[in-house]
Design an enzyme around this catalytic site. Structure first.
Site, PDB file in Angstrom:
ATOM      1  N   GLY A   1      -2.582  -4.063  -0.235  1.00 18.75           N
ATOM      2  CA  GLY A   1      -4.011  -3.747  -0.131  1.00 18.75           C
ATOM      3  C   GLY A   1      -4.278  -2.300   0.214  1.00 18.75           C
ATOM      4  O   GLY A   1      -5.387  -1.938   0.589  1.00 18.75           O
ATOM      5  N   LEU A   2      -3.261  -1.449   0.061  1.00 17.56           N
ATOM      6  CA  LEU A   2      -3.442  -0.025   0.368  1.00 17.56           C
ATOM      7  C   LEU A   2      -3.592   0.809  -0.907  1.00 17.56           C
ATOM      8  O   LEU A   2      -3.448   2.031  -0.880  1.00 17.56           O
ATOM      9  CB  LEU A   2      -2.273   0.497   1.210  1.00 17.56           C
ATOM     10  CG  LEU A   2      -2.141  -0.148   2.601  1.00 17.56           C
ATOM     11  CD1 LEU A   2      -0.915   0.395   3.335  1.00 17.56           C
ATOM     12  CD2 LEU A   2      -3.388   0.088   3.448  1.00 17.56           C
TER      13      LEU A   2
ATOM     14  N   SER B   1      -1.792   0.871  -3.733  1.00 18.49           N
ATOM     15  CA  SER B   1      -0.582   1.503  -4.265  1.00 18.49           C
ATOM     16  C   SER B   1      -0.592   1.574  -5.792  1.00 18.49           C
ATOM     17  O   SER B   1      -0.118   2.558  -6.360  1.00 18.49           O
ATOM     18  CB  SER B   1       0.671   0.778  -3.774  1.00 18.49           C
ATOM     19  OG  SER B   1       0.646  -0.561  -4.209  1.00 18.49           O
ATOM     20  N   SER B   2      -1.140   0.559  -6.463  1.00 15.44           N
ATOM     21  CA  SER B   2      -1.069   0.605  -7.929  1.00 15.44           C
ATOM     22  C   SER B   2      -1.989   1.696  -8.474  1.00 15.44           C
ATOM     23  O   SER B   2      -1.631   2.392  -9.432  1.00 15.44           O
ATOM     24  CB  SER B   2      -1.363  -0.763  -8.556  1.00 15.44           C
ATOM     25  OG  SER B   2      -2.653  -1.201  -8.254  1.00 15.44           O
TER      26      SER B   2
ATOM     27  N   ASP C   1     -10.352   1.933  -5.890  1.00 15.58           N
ATOM     28  CA  ASP C   1      -9.014   2.405  -5.501  1.00 15.58           C
ATOM     29  C   ASP C   1      -8.689   3.730  -6.186  1.00 15.58           C
ATOM     30  O   ASP C   1      -8.043   4.604  -5.607  1.00 15.58           O
ATOM     31  CB  ASP C   1      -7.942   1.393  -5.929  1.00 15.58           C
ATOM     32  CG  ASP C   1      -7.919   0.156  -5.042  1.00 15.58           C
ATOM     33  OD1 ASP C   1      -8.871  -0.045  -4.284  1.00 15.58           O
ATOM     34  OD2 ASP C   1      -6.935  -0.592  -5.130  1.00 15.58           O
TER      35      ASP C   1
HETATM   36  O1  PMV Z   1      -6.212  -5.330  -2.846  1.00 16.08           O
HETATM   37  P1  PMV Z   1      -6.647  -4.042  -3.449  1.00 16.08           P
HETATM   38  O2  PMV Z   1      -6.243  -2.832  -2.708  1.00 16.08           O
HETATM   39  O3  PMV Z   1      -6.309  -3.921  -4.925  1.00 16.08           O
HETATM   40  O4  PMV Z   1      -8.247  -4.010  -3.394  1.00 16.08           O
HETATM   41  C1  PMV Z   1      -8.990  -4.881  -4.204  1.00 16.08           C
HETATM   42  C2  PMV Z   1     -10.433  -4.593  -3.992  1.00 16.08           C
HETATM   43  C3  PMV Z   1     -11.346  -5.541  -4.730  1.00 16.08           C
HETATM   44  O5  PMV Z   1     -12.675  -5.187  -4.381  1.00 16.08           O
HETATM   45  C4  PMV Z   1     -11.106  -6.991  -4.329  1.00 16.08           C
HETATM   46  C5  PMV Z   1     -11.166  -5.426  -6.238  1.00 16.08           C
HETATM   47  C6  PMV Z   1     -11.699  -4.140  -6.840  1.00 16.08           C
HETATM   48  O6  PMV Z   1     -11.373  -3.884  -8.023  1.00 16.08           O
HETATM   49  O7  PMV Z   1     -12.470  -3.405  -6.192  1.00 16.08           O
END
Ligand code: PMV
Length: 300
Positions: free
Chosen positions: A91-92, A94-95, A138
């Site tokens: 959830g940081l 990285s991708s 992101d």
């Molecule tokens: O889990 P992460 O870091 O890919 O964040 C996802 C964030 C969402 O709002 C759930 C999806 C998005 O595309 O914004």
């Protein structure tokens, strides 16, 4: 060496997919990429045991292939090596940071000036391999760093935010990350089944984002923390929390955090807690008990 930031989603994940604002912080750590050879297109991330060509079937290879297709003028059979400064699948971001750093390395090597919109679009093409409907948040954080209010769109609306005092955060991974595409799809289905209630939940998250933003600008950390905690409850209502995430948020608050919530797609992965000088060490110790990665960051 090309660099892209990791990110912490402070408030607004999932709602941002449906056009509401989100508040995110780019981290000083992220992904670093460099072209190391020109005799065959490969993406190598030695720390993660990744060494793929764009013809391979893995998701990372497909994302690399999509990135190359979006940047035909930068593509000359280059081997890109990436050094991760953040964990993957946590959830940081990285991708997104991987895609942005790789695109920057390719463009630098080709002597190309890559405009922000081209870089953003190329990185989004790569992200669509991982989940069908990315908000782009992101990628914006990976490109620009810093604190920002983000609303998706073509182009997205990105407003830098200045904090009256830095936010002291603790991020803890409490479970393996779930599949982002599945979590985003689950929210879309719930919105379709219960449009009035879930629409109102998304609107409530938007209100928390803007209330928290004003509090960040005013240095009112108690309100920022409270908004984060309420945001967690609303994410649970969207169906993206888990018993482990709920328990970690509870123990962070019990140890003195000003607020805590899941961060990112949920279903697993990380929580983020807002702390102050007095509570920081106790929150870190409480969250370290679950055995996963714990990191501290100061943003703003
Ligand atoms: O889990 P992460 O870091 O890919 O964040 C996802 C964030 C969402 O709002 C759930 C999806 C998005 O595309 O914004």
């Amino acid at each position: 060496m090309a660099f892209a930031h990791g990110k912490i989603l402070l408030l607004g994940e999932h709602a941002v997919v449906h056009g509401r604002p989100a508040l995110a912080a780019g981290l000083s750590r992220g992904m670093t990429a460099e072209v190391v050879g020109v005799d065959g297109a490969r993406l190598q991330i030695p720390a993660w045991g990744v060494d793929v060509s764009p013809e391979d079937e893995s998701a990372v290879a497909q994302a690399f292939s999509a990135l190359l297709a979006a940047l035909p003028e930068a593509f000359g059979g280059m081997t890109v090596r990436v050094e991760p400064g953040i964990p993957g699948g946590a959830g940081l971001g990285s991708s997104a940071a991987l895609a942005v750093a790789t695109a920057r390395a390719l463009a630098d090597h080709a002597g190309l000036e890559l405009a922000d919109d081209r870089l953003f679009d190329a990185a989004m093409a790569a992200e669509r391999v991982f989940h069908g409907n990315p908000s782009g948040l992101d990628h914006a954080a990976a490109m620009h760093g810093g604190l920002m209010r983000y609303v998706r769109g073509t182009p997205p609306t990105i407003v830098p935010v200045t904090a009256a005092q830095p936010l002291s955060l603790v991020v803890a991974q409490v479970a393996p990350g779930a599949d982002t595409g599945r979590m985003v799809g689950g929210v879309a289905e719930r919105l379709e089944r219960l449009p009035a209630a879930i629409g109102a939940t998304l609107d409530a998250i938007a209100a928390l984002v803007d209330r928290a933003l004003a509090a960040v600008e005013a240095g009112d950390l108690a309100t920022v923390g409270e908004a984060m905690t309420v945001n967690h409850g609303l994410l649970a209502a969207l169906g993206v929390s888990s018993p482990a995430l709920d328990a970690a948020c509870h123990s962070a608050r019990a140890a003195g955090a000003l607020g805590a919530k899941l961060t990112g797609a949920g279903g697993g992965g990380c929580i983020v807690a807002l702390v102050d000088e007095r509570s920081a060490d106790a929150v870190v110790s409480a969250l370290a008990e679950s055995g996963g990665m714990v990191l501290r960051a100061s943003v703003g």
